[in-house]
Write an enzyme that holds these catalytic residues in place. Structure first.
Site, mmCIF file in Angstrom:
data_model
loop_
_atom_site.group_PDB
_atom_site.id
_atom_site.type_symbol
_atom_site.label_atom_id
_atom_site.label_comp_id
_atom_site.label_asym_id
_atom_site.label_seq_id
_atom_site.Cartn_x
_atom_site.Cartn_y
_atom_site.Cartn_z
ATOM 1 N N ALA A 144 -1.924 3.638 -9.080
ATOM 2 C CA ALA A 144 -0.690 2.980 -9.520
ATOM 3 C C ALA A 144 0.168 3.987 -10.269
ATOM 4 O O ALA A 144 -0.164 4.391 -11.383
ATOM 5 C CB ALA A 144 -1.015 1.790 -10.420
ATOM 6 N N GLU A 145 1.258 4.378 -9.640
ATOM 7 C CA GLU A 145 2.088 5.435 -10.228
ATOM 8 C C GLU A 145 2.791 4.974 -11.492
ATOM 9 O O GLU A 145 2.950 5.741 -12.447
ATOM 10 C CB GLU A 145 3.106 5.937 -9.195
ATOM 11 C CG GLU A 145 2.503 6.781 -8.080
ATOM 12 C CD GLU A 145 1.748 5.973 -7.035
ATOM 13 O OE1 GLU A 145 1.855 4.730 -7.040
ATOM 14 O OE2 GLU A 145 1.050 6.589 -6.207
ATOM 15 N N GLN A 157 1.044 12.100 -6.140
ATOM 16 C CA GLN A 157 0.374 12.734 -4.999
ATOM 17 C C GLN A 157 1.351 13.314 -3.968
ATOM 18 O O GLN A 157 1.142 14.416 -3.461
ATOM 19 C CB GLN A 157 -0.553 11.722 -4.346
ATOM 20 C CG GLN A 157 -1.610 12.363 -3.482
ATOM 21 C CD GLN A 157 -2.751 11.417 -3.203
ATOM 22 O OE1 GLN A 157 -2.672 10.587 -2.299
ATOM 23 N NE2 GLN A 157 -3.824 11.521 -3.964
ATOM 24 N N ASP A 190 5.858 13.329 -3.056
ATOM 25 C CA ASP A 190 7.219 12.980 -3.470
ATOM 26 C C ASP A 190 7.597 11.521 -3.249
ATOM 27 O O ASP A 190 8.184 10.881 -4.090
ATOM 28 C CB ASP A 190 8.206 13.895 -2.731
ATOM 29 C CG ASP A 190 7.700 14.247 -1.331
ATOM 30 O OD1 ASP A 190 7.384 13.328 -0.566
ATOM 31 O OD2 ASP A 190 7.586 15.459 -1.030
ATOM 32 N N GLY A 191 7.230 10.996 -2.065
ATOM 33 C CA GLY A 191 7.650 9.634 -1.725
ATOM 34 C C GLY A 191 6.971 8.567 -2.570
ATOM 35 O O GLY A 191 7.353 7.397 -2.513
ATOM 36 N N PRO A 215 7.440 4.159 -7.224
ATOM 37 C CA PRO A 215 6.853 3.087 -8.033
ATOM 38 C C PRO A 215 6.853 3.434 -9.530
ATOM 39 O O PRO A 215 6.762 2.539 -10.367
ATOM 40 C CB PRO A 215 5.411 2.985 -7.503
ATOM 41 C CG PRO A 215 5.479 3.529 -6.117
ATOM 42 C CD PRO A 215 6.539 4.608 -6.159
ATOM 43 N N HIS A 253 6.176 11.601 2.888
ATOM 44 C CA HIS A 253 5.412 12.770 2.453
ATOM 45 C C HIS A 253 6.251 14.039 2.472
ATOM 46 O O HIS A 253 5.712 15.131 2.373
ATOM 47 C CB HIS A 253 4.182 12.977 3.347
ATOM 48 C CG HIS A 253 3.129 11.923 3.191
ATOM 49 N ND1 HIS A 253 3.278 10.653 3.671
ATOM 50 C CD2 HIS A 253 1.905 11.953 2.612
ATOM 51 C CE1 HIS A 253 2.187 9.940 3.405
ATOM 52 N NE2 HIS A 253 1.337 10.706 2.756
HETATM 53 C C1 LIG Z 1 2.356 4.468 -3.656
HETATM 54 C C2 LIG Z 1 1.404 5.406 -3.020
HETATM 55 N N1 LIG Z 1 0.702 6.240 -3.786
HETATM 56 C C3 LIG Z 1 -0.166 7.116 -3.238
HETATM 57 C C4 LIG Z 1 -0.330 7.168 -1.898
HETATM 58 C C5 LIG Z 1 -1.285 8.177 -1.285
HETATM 59 N N2 LIG Z 1 -2.416 7.471 -0.724
HETATM 60 C C6 LIG Z 1 -2.476 7.186 0.592
HETATM 61 S S1 LIG Z 1 -3.805 6.288 0.972
HETATM 62 C C7 LIG Z 1 -4.360 6.289 -0.611
HETATM 63 C C8 LIG Z 1 -5.620 5.561 -0.953
HETATM 64 C C9 LIG Z 1 -5.569 4.142 -0.511
HETATM 65 O O1 LIG Z 1 -6.781 3.515 -0.766
HETATM 66 P P1 LIG Z 1 -7.035 2.019 -0.341
HETATM 67 O O2 LIG Z 1 -5.954 1.137 -0.849
HETATM 68 O O3 LIG Z 1 -8.415 1.691 -0.751
HETATM 69 O O4 LIG Z 1 -6.909 2.017 1.239
HETATM 70 P P2 LIG Z 1 -7.783 2.843 2.301
HETATM 71 O O5 LIG Z 1 -7.056 4.113 2.551
HETATM 72 O O6 LIG Z 1 -9.129 3.036 1.743
HETATM 73 O O7 LIG Z 1 -7.782 2.023 3.538
HETATM 74 C C10 LIG Z 1 -3.496 7.006 -1.422
HETATM 75 C C11 LIG Z 1 -3.694 7.245 -2.854
HETATM 76 C C12 LIG Z 1 0.443 6.287 -1.118
HETATM 77 N N3 LIG Z 1 0.356 6.269 0.224
HETATM 78 N N4 LIG Z 1 1.290 5.420 -1.697
#
Ligand SMILES: Cc1ncc(C[n+]2csc(CCOP(=O)(O)OP(=O)(O)O)c2C)c(N)n1
Ligand SMILES: [Mg+2]
Lengths: 326, 363
Positions: free
Chosen positions: A59-60, A82, A84-85, A89, A129
């Site tokens: 959670a950003e 992680q 830019d996009g 949040p 990204h």
């Molecule tokens: C708002 C946001 N922050 C960070 C990311 C980078 N990111 C992509 S997938 C992920 C983990 C997601 O975990 P989960 O919700 O458990 O889903 P899973 O990938 O395990 O299916 C992160 C941190 C993102 N896509 N969106």
């Protein structure tokens, strides 16, 4: 002198900052055991522990909001967003709280929070990204906004950002993470103050103003222009807020032609501010209008098209040609 | 500061299961399902085919044909079970990993590849499939799903929405807000959380100290944890939740307890943060094997059927590969399209300028 990649230079810079000051914390998604998706924080949790290198919940807004709380308590959090996009949040916490709280407290509160954001395109990623959100933040009073472009600056600037008592939005050119350069980690004598620009290539015929990922592109363009008999100056702005106006204006006055290059959309981009300032203050020195090269007014395209969206050597030189056409 | 790594990650007795990993049918007091042999075989086929699509995509990525791929390996039952519970009128809001649900919604797998190949940002019409575009920003789609459900409610329609998200996503503000909205407005929605135990490198306990399904009660609607590797249970539980939603009984949260058997995406290296024995343990709970055992034990299928599906999967994979390689790159000027629905002076100007610039190279 050590040869470091930009990513490793940031890592070493943070390591040094953590050694020097026990209040420095690292926080973000996957920054601990994994060392970040770009490995920028690699090994730091192992050496400094989970209390100082914190894998946060996903959670950003939470990352920045709690970083503010930690800063209120005397810590110096270095937050990784992680990609830019995913800073959006957290935009509320950054814009309405982080940027304004010190001023609201009449200076009683300092928020030495660094928000590290890998930025820009060129790595063939899926959407969100490859963004260049700097103008949102330069438009927000209370935030220092900087961008590093090479390993030496990455190493020094991250430490300066951490030392700064102001919130700093710290942009890292993700497609340059693996580029190597010499870094002197034994002394700080060579450090340029965080709010200063640097002429990375002196020239006489036109000025390229750039920062972050575009510095390399502009240096390449300048090299190519040399073959056409044009001597281009390249200025790495390094700090967007505050802007090192004297360096920018001095260069503009000397060359009389300025091209601004950034990945972010031209329309309402940071280049507009540069163009306006230069025009206001160097009008009689200019041989041509300040021209801008950047992204289009479209969402960042799918990666098969990013080479068209991103400024490259040809588009920079095309703008230089146009500047000489006036 | 140490954290008990098992906290929140153990499967509690409440886990709804209708088919054990060994392929035994078991009863549950609240949920049951009556499937014809044909339906069982059809679920098996779905599971095998989506796994094959996934494997092909993984291979295409390795060969440089896709920029990245998010594998669904291990999560087939959660996706097929929930996906097959949907009626045509229901609307699904996926993350980026719901290739199995996309399959159930008749989205051509090629269209999924387009996004990961960098040809488009999602090449299907959500309205045509009642399957929204993939959402990469974690959690955002849960609010869209609730809003859509509020629309269904105001239309007096007999339909529900289902919002997919991961365990990591449950930490996002948007997701928590969506729970509140859904609860307050009694929206016809099912929150389908695939708890695959990991959010990239972060294990579940970085997101929660209680089992995720129990979060629901704090928001004012029921939560249920289902064996996410049991396609029967996923189907039964989702069907019931969707029915409740359609009948005006409001939201349900389903936590499908499963495991991400592959890397987070092709860009990830899970050996850096998790032990191999974990994967080995979950392999024993494979969602496909248990259906196969069940079918064999109950003589619902023979080896010839298995072979037939295998051949179909091979064909599907080969066909997908060929069509992926044949996918044309987008035209440069395509990026100026669809930014606005009405003519837009700035876009027109930039398109014209860039077209002229490109022509300069041809001359
Ligand atoms: C708002 C946001 N922050 C960070 C990311 C980078 N990111 C992509 S997938 C992920 C983990 C997601 O975990 P989960 O919700 O458990 O889903 P899973 O990938 O395990 O299916 C992160 C941190 C993102 N896509 N969106
Ligand atoms: Mg997960």
């Amino acid at each position: 002198m050590t040869v470091l990649s930009l990513s490793k230079a940031l890592n070493e810079g943070m390591r040094k900052a953590m050694e020097d000051d026990p209040k420095v914390l690292i926080m973000g998604e996957d920054v601990g055991k994994l060392g970040g998706v770009f490995r920028v924080t690699d090994g730091l949790q192992k050496d400094f522990g989970e209390d100082r290198v914190i894998d946060t919940p996903l959670a950003e807004s939470g990352i920045i909001g709690t970083a503010i709380g930690l800063a209120l308590r005397g810590y110096r959090p270095v937050c990784e967003i992680q990609f830019d996009g995913f800073v959006f949040p957290a935009a509320d916490q950054i814009i309405t709280q982080l940027a304004k709280m010190p001023m609201r407290s009449l200076g009683a509160i300092k928020l030495p929070v660094v928000v590290r954001i890998p930025c820009g395109g060129g790595i063939g990623a899926v959407e969100h990204h490859s963004e260049s959100p700097e103008a949102y933040f330069t438009h927000t009073a209370g935030l220092r906004v900087v961008a590093c472009a090479n390993p030496a600056d990455a190493y020094s600037m991250i430490q300066q950002a951490i030392q700064s008592d102001d919130p700093v939005i710290f942009f890292e050119p993700k497609r340059r993470y693996w580029e190597k350069g010499e870094v002197d980690t034994t002394s700080t004598d060579w450090w340029t103050p965080l709010d200063r620009a640097r002429v990375v290539r002196p020239g006489t015929d036109a000025t390229l103003l750039c920062y972050g990922p575009m510095v390399k592109t502009c240096l390449e363009a300048a090299k190519a222009a040399e073959e056409d008999g044009r001597d281009l100056e390249v200025v790495d702005l390094r700090s967007l807020n505050p802007l090192d106006t004297p360096v920018v204006l001095d260069s503009a006055r000397r060359t009389g032609r300025v091209v601004v290059v950034h990945e972010a959309p031209v329309n309402n981009g940071f280049g507009a501010e540069l163009a306006a300032r230069i025009t206001e203050q160097c009008f009689y020195h200019l041989e041509s209008p300040v021209l801008r090269v950047g992204g289009f007014s479209t969402p960042y395209p799918p990666s098969k098209l990013e080479e068209h969206y991103l400024p490259d050597l040809d588009r920079v030189l095309d703008a230089v040609d146009r500047a000489f056409g006036y | 500061m140490t954290v008990d790594a098992s906290r929140g990650a153990e499967a509690p007795p409440e886990l709804v299961q209708l088919l054990t990993p060994e392929g035994e049918r078991v009863q549950h007091p609240d949920y049951d399902i009556d499937l014809t042999p044909e339906e069982v075989r059809s679920l098996y086929r779905d599971l095998v085919l989506v796994r094959r699509v996934d494997l092909e995509a993984v291979a295409l990525q390795r060969q440089g044909e896709l920029g990245i791929w998010a594998s669904l390996l291990g999560q087939e039952a959660a996706q097929i079970g929930s996906g097959r519970a949907l009626t045509d009128a229901d609307m699904a809001f996926p993350t980026y990993r719901e290739h199995g649900v996309a399959w159930c919604r008749d989205v051509d797998p090629l269209k999924l590849l387009g996004l990961f190949r960098g040809v488009n940002h999602g090449g299907w019409d959500p309205k045509e499939h009642n399957f929204h575009l993939y959402t990469i920003v974690i959690g955002s789609q849960t609010l869209h799903a609730v809003g859509y459900a509020m629309g269904i409610q105001r239309d007096d329609a007999t339909a529900a929405t289902i919002a997919y998200f991961g365990d990591g996503a449950t930490s996002q503000g948007d997701v928590n807000e969506s729970f509140i909205w859904a609860s307050v407005f009694n929206a016809p929605i099912v929150f389908f959380c695939q708890n695959n135990q990991w959010a990239i490198s972060e294990p579940l306990e970085k997101q929660t100290r209680i089992p995720l399904y129990r979060r629901a009660s704090g928001f004012g609607f029921p939560g249920v944890r289902v064996d996410g590797n049991d396609v029967f249970a996923c189907l039964a539980v989702t069907r019931a939740a969707l029915k409740n939603a359609r009948e005006g009984q409001g939201p349900t949260m389903i936590e499908a307890f499963t495991y991400r058997m592959g890397a987070h995406t092709s860009a990830d290296d899970p050996t850096r943060y998790r032990v191999a024995s974990e994967l080995e343990a979950w392999k024993l709970k494979d969602p496909i094997e248990r259906v196969k055992s069940y079918m064999f034990k109950n003589e619902l299928a023979d080896q010839a059927f298995i072979d037939e599906i295998e051949a179909e999967a091979e064909q599907l994979g080969a066909d997908l590969r060929a069509r992926c390689l044949a996918m044309p790159d987008p035209e440069p000027l395509a990026m100026f399209e669809h930014v606005y629905s009405e003519p837009h002076a700035l876009i027109d100007e930039e398109r014209a300028q860039y077209a002229a610039y490109l022509e300069g190279f041809e001359r």
